[in-house]
Design an enzyme around this catalytic site. Structure first.
Site, PDB file in Angstrom:
ATOM      1  CE  LYS A  35      33.871  64.074  17.404  1.00 34.19           C
ATOM      2  NZ  LYS A  35      32.861  64.690  18.225  1.00 34.19           N
ATOM      3  CB  CYS A  36      32.419  68.006   8.881  1.00 35.11           C
ATOM      4  SG  CYS A  36      32.710  68.802   7.288  1.00 35.11           S
ATOM      5  N   GLY A  37      32.862  71.144   9.513  1.00 34.11           N
ATOM      6  CA  GLY A  37      32.257  72.461   9.388  1.00 34.11           C
ATOM      7  C   GLY A  37      30.950  72.430   8.606  1.00 34.11           C
ATOM      8  CG  LEU A  38      30.868  71.392   4.781  1.00 37.61           C
ATOM      9  CD1 LEU A  38      31.157  70.635   3.488  1.00 37.61           C
ATOM     10  CD2 LEU A  38      30.383  72.798   4.488  1.00 37.61           C
ATOM     11  CB  THR A  39      28.394  68.680  11.011  1.00 35.08           C
ATOM     12  OG1 THR A  39      29.617  67.967  10.776  1.00 35.08           O
ATOM     13  CG2 THR A  39      27.444  67.793  11.796  1.00 35.08           C
TER      14      THR A  39
END
Length: 163
Positions: A35-39
Site C-alpha cells: 500500500k505504498c506509492g512505490l508499490t
C-alpha cells in the site's frame, strides 16, 4: 558461505530458509509493501526476476510494515496481492522489521552497506534494494526511489551475475 548467507530467514509461507540457498547466484533483496506509492515497482522487479533468472539472478521480496503501516496484511493477503496484482513469482520472505530494535539480523548486516552517496544506516522507506554477489557479499545499495530497471541497477546486476 558468508555470515550473510547463514542468517536464518523464514519464507512468507513459514518455511525456514537462508540466502545460502542462493549461493552462486546474484540476489536482489528488496523490502516491499502493498500500500505504498512505490508499490508499482513490483512490475519492474518481476520483470528483472524473469529476464535474469536464467542468467543467475534471484529477486527476493521482504514485506515490512514499518513505514506508515503500508504492509498491514497477513502472509496470505500479501501473497494474494502480489501474485494477483503484479504476477509476482519471485520468493517472498515473512514480514520483517528492517529498522529499529527488532531489526532482523539480515538487515543488521545489509544496512552496514553504504549507498552510492556513501551513506549507510537505516532503510529509508519501502523498496530499498540490496544487491548481493554470488559469493554472498553486498555489492550495491539502491535507495527506494531508484527504480529496479534504472540503468545503474541493471549495470550493477549484470556485473554481479555469475560468470
Amino acid at each position: 558461505m558468508t555470515d550473510l548467507q547463514n542468517i536464518q530467514l523464514e519464507t512468507l509461507g513459514g518455511d525456514p530458509t537462508s540466502l545460502g540457498e542462493y549461493d552462486g547466484r546474484a540476489v536482489l533483496v528488496v523490502n516491499v509493501a502493498s500500500k505504498c506509492g512505490l508499490t508499482p515497482q513490483y512490475t519492474a522487479l518481476e520483470q528483472l526476476a524473469r529476464d535474469y533468472a536464467d542468467k543467475g539472478l534471484t529477486v527476493i521480496g521482504v514485506p515490512s510494515n514499518q513505514f506508515m503501516g503500508q504492509e498491514p496484511g497477513t502472509a496470505e493477503e500479501i501473497q494474494e496481492f502480489c501474485s494477483t496484482t503484479y504476477g509476482v513469482t519471485f520468493p517472498l520472505l515473512a514480514k520483517t522489521d528492517v529498522n529499529g530494535e527488532n531489526r532482523h539480523p539480515l538487515y543488521t548486516e545489509l544496512t552496514q552497506t553504504p549507498d552510492a552517496g556513501g551513506d549507510a544506516g537505516d532503510v529509508q522507506w519501502n523498496f530499498e534494494k540490496f544487491l548481493i554477489t554470488p559469493d554472498g557479499k553486498v555489492a550495491n545499495r539502491f535507495r527506494p526511489r531508484t527504480v529496479p530497471d534504472a540503468p545503474e541497477v541493471i549495470e550493477a546486476i549484470e556485473a554481479a551475475l555469475p560468470k
